[in-house]
Scaffold this active site. Sequence first.
Site: not given
Length: 670
Positions: A32-33, A218-219, A249, A610
């Site tokens: 994503k980043t 973002d997010e 998420q 995770r």
Amino acid sequence: MEYLKELNTAQRDAVTTLSGPLLVLAGAGTGKTRVITYRMVELIRSGIDPDRILSVTFTNKAAREMLDRTRGLMGKRVKKKPLISTFHSLCVRILRQDITVLGYPLKFGIYDRGDQESAARTALRNIRVDDSTLRPGDLLSIISGWKSLGITPDFAADHVDNDKEFLAAVAYRKYQEILRSSGVVDFDDLLLLTGKLFDDYPEILEKHQNRFDHVQIDEYQDTNGIQFKLVSALVEKHQCICVVGDDDQSIYGWRGADVEHILNFDRYFPGSKTVRLQDNYRCTENILNLANKLVRHNKGRHEKTLIAHKENNDAVIFREYPDELGEAESTVREIKYYSEELEIPLGNFAILFRTNEQPRIFETELRRQQIPYTLVGGQSFFDRKEIRDILSYLKALEFPQDELSLLRIINTPARGIGNSTVEKILKRAVRDGTSFWNIIPVLESEGELPKKAIFSLNQFHSFMNKYRTLLEDNPQQMPAIATKLLEEINYESEIKKQYKDQQQQIARQGMIEQFIETIKEYVEQSSNPSIQDFLEEATLMDRETESDKNDKTSGNSVKLMTLHSAKGLEFPNVYLVGLEEGILPHKRSIDGTDAEIDEERRLAYVGITRAMDRLSISRAATRKKWGKPRQTMPSRFLFEMQNEDSEEEEHTKPKENQNPVNSAPGSDES
């Protein structure tokens, strides 16, 4: 264009889509980043002025990381830079230009939590409401909820469901008046007042709309009502918005985040394009298979399936233990084996849990085994006020010279030994170079202390001597003696004094019961128990572990964290514990709506994803409640992630010979 070769097909599609509304569904571990960063670089390379690009994220850490990556890709070729900011920092920039029209000075202050509580207390006093009816902290929580939805004091009364919220609506107006008259805002005001500027002053909105040609968020799944409103207003003219997020998420509904913003993106921004990032570079195939199966049970979601790009055939291990102590002991024993025998760094391990009550028993076991750990994003069980109070009693009994512990508990609960008396004793003791207790007879003979204070001090001294003797003579009875001590001092009154809310009182009393359980476990496991040995175990913490809390480069400690705190992180080895109905999913969600269960399922999904290489999922067959073991029920999520076609009622009772959790190797059941 060389950097585009580093991207997979979907990532490249997202990075090179430079106009119109764009939704990038970025599953866990899909880069994503990288996409957000590379897309900014591609915008600049296409001719967009860097300072006409706005990228908004949720944390300063994420903003710094994004800026560093962009600079690394662009080098020194570009002198200008995009604005990469959190929502709150962006709003401060806007308010510093235009807040005066709302009656605030340009040099407004921003209140911290302590200042807010003082203002809330004053507001409640102004409307003649005492703490027993509505506590300042509770008022701030309600106000924060309203502000996250963009609700101002004028409209708060339209959103009340009970008498407490009605009082809060009245106090909200007073609270805001106090802030404005002081020329300050609180953290939530930064967003709320920016929204008010945009609503009430079209010319101000237009000025800021004209400031940016491209906006990235973002997010996006974590946006609340006021954040969504601000973003929509900023891009209203050009619709050049790119949002990156993952509805699977979305786990912050309890603090105002609305998953509908990402689910209905195409409705809010007609003509939008959707790119799905599904290639996962973090987890093994076995881990992703479980995650995919689980999250498919959520009906309201964007369809996507994570695809593993990592070779590792380690199976996910499902474990059932007789009780929570067995779960903690076996987990810690396995970590110790991996660390000492296989030389795997402790920083590679994370223990994830749903509630703040769960880590206590793991902390105790890690301390007993002398394994450094860090409790991330939460308060240590041993740092809670009531636990520190009890430990101080035990320390003062075992070590009479420990005046720090003595001073903590000498008037807790209140027993008529005030601060002025204590200060007078301490001052003289320091001057004469003697101890706290030794100087009291001297001050008494000189008439320096009131008779009432002397009586209370002597009574407390006798009390401490009595319990010191009891503990010395009967170390095996430590749990019973500690319980008796708490009853005799009526510590329950201290809890009621500190916490007016009944649920808080019950929770704090539960913490004390857990602590007594910790003492019981110590006595049962020790061949020669002593108060000194117990205190050493309870306070054992490697200095390296303490430094890890503030040193992100040090990885030499096991990480304990809630599932909420774990979002955005990854670990080679993950232990997801407490998969039981009432814990995960949480009891509140079981008693609530389908949407709340969906969020709990997403929380479990976050925990699973995770794990990079190894994942252990466990539950306890029984847990102690009020000192007695109670049967637990396996979490419905265990069935859902293992049985593709599980039925709705399956979580209530496993089919015969189809227990979703297998016994642990080395556990009592193996």
